[in-house]
Design a protein around this motif. Structure first.
Motif, PDB file in Angstrom:
ATOM      1  N   GLU A 201       2.302   1.871  -3.474  1.00  0.00           N
ATOM      2  CA  GLU A 201       1.275   2.396  -4.366  1.00  0.00           C
ATOM      3  C   GLU A 201       1.019   3.881  -4.081  1.00  0.00           C
ATOM      4  N   ARG A 202       0.839   4.200  -2.819  1.00  0.00           N
ATOM      5  CA  ARG A 202       0.561   5.593  -2.464  1.00  0.00           C
ATOM      6  C   ARG A 202       1.738   6.499  -2.816  1.00  0.00           C
TER       7      ARG A 202
ATOM      8  N   ALA B  69       0.827  -1.204   0.000  1.00  0.00           N
ATOM      9  CA  ALA B  69       0.000   0.000   0.000  1.00  0.00           C
ATOM     10  C   ALA B  69       0.858   1.250   0.000  1.00  0.00           C
TER      11      ALA B  69
ATOM     12  N   ARG C 283       1.988   6.762  -6.744  1.00  0.00           N
ATOM     13  CA  ARG C 283       0.991   7.654  -7.344  1.00  0.00           C
ATOM     14  C   ARG C 283       1.344   9.116  -7.110  1.00  0.00           C
ATOM     15  N   ARG C 284       2.063   9.379  -6.035  1.00  0.00           N
ATOM     16  CA  ARG C 284       2.468  10.766  -5.724  1.00  0.00           C
ATOM     17  C   ARG C 284       3.768  11.146  -6.442  1.00  0.00           C
TER      18      ARG C 284
END
Length: 310
Positions: free
Chosen positions: A265-266, A262, A269-270
């Protein structure tokens, strides 16, 4: 770092000049130190050094206009001053306290501050502490509430790396073989200690695996020219290896490795540059898939009661 931490505030900013801001940075510094120390003690590593679990600041680290706020917020004196002691550390057991000022290390006087600002004195303190720890027990000469005393600190083994918070607004972390540095922005971005442990463990893995020396020996450029030629694939191989090792370091230290997919992914994406990537890191989807596969391997080792080793 896990021996003596430096909060490198050498340029003034509105938030840095605020005592509350300084205290918040120290709190985050302690967080980085605590997690780094826990990872370092869990290993595995071949180069070990005892960690006293101190956070020491020196007033001359600060720009002149920050020194008064630093004294007020952190209780700094004219000598290198302990601003925090990690819970359960050798320093805590020995009874060291915030506000203790360092006068001598194994009988050798702390170098004088002969410059208006900088890290020279702390570099000397750091070298003295490391030399003393390499010999065994560390004896610190202190001034506490105006009185002189000597405190002996026992040895606690851990991987040889210094963990350091670097104030800054970029989501950045790095390792140079000696230090692991995490930007203030990235430490804040880590929503939990498990996420911050993943970041620190990734950089610690670079140091444990000698990645800087390996890339230097191969003549690989980093930074602006990292994506040129064969250098990109070599850097990428070290990044993949650090991603993998980070999960084992986390598991050995008791952090939740399930936080990794997680987080990647976070973070991806940033920060993932997508088609503008220089090829030195996997894309976030690949990082997530590899993390999930490695977590399954670690869970199998744990279920079998086998050593948690990459």
């Amino acid at each position: 770092m896990w021996l003596v931490l430096l909060l490198a505030l050498t340029a003034a900013g509105p938030e840095a000049a605020d005592p509350a801001g300084l205290r918040a940075l120290i709190a985050e510094d302690v967080r980085v130190a605590r997690i780094g120390d826990r990872l370092a003690r869990a290993g595995p590593c071949t180069a070990t050094l005892s960690s006293p679990g101190l956070i020491v600041q020196d007033i001359v680290q600060y720009a002149p206009d920050l020194r008064a706020p630093a004294r007020a917020a952190l209780g700094l004196g004219d000598l290198p001053t302990i601003v925090a002691v990690l819970d359960g550390s050798a320093a805590a057991v020995a009874g060291l306290r915030p506000g203790d000022m360092l006068v001598a290390i194994d009988g050798a006087a702390v170098p004088p501050a002969d410059k208006a600002r900088g890290f020279d004195r702390m570099a000397g303190v750091e070298a003295q502490i490391e030399a003393a720890l390499a010999r065994g027990t560390l004896n610190l000469g202190l001034i506490r509430d105006g009185a002189a005393l000597t405190v002996r600190i026992g040895a606690t083994p851990g991987c040889r790396t210094r963990f350091q918070l670097q104030p800054g607004g970029r989501l950045n972390a790095s390792a140079d073989g000696v230090y692991v540095q995490v930007s203030g922005a990235l430490a804040e971005f880590a929503a939990t200690d498990d996420e911050l442990a993943l970041i620190i463990a990734h950089e610690l893995a670079h140091n444990l695996l000698g990645h800087k020396a390996r890339l230097d020996a191969a003549g690989v450029s980093r930074g602006l020219f990292a994506g040129l030629g064969k250098g990109a694939s070599r850097v990428r191989a070290t990044e993949e290896e650090a991603d993998r090792w980070a999960l084992y370091l986390m598991a050995r230290a008791g952090f939740d490795i399930a936080a990794a997919p997680a987080f990647w992914e976070r973070f991806g994406r940033r920060a993932d540059p997508g088609i503008f990537s220089d090829g030195t890191h996997d894309g976030w989807r690949t990082r997530v898939a590899k993390a999930e596969a490695e977590i399954a391997r670690i869970r199998a080792l744990q279920a079998a009661g086998a050593p948690i080793l990459p």
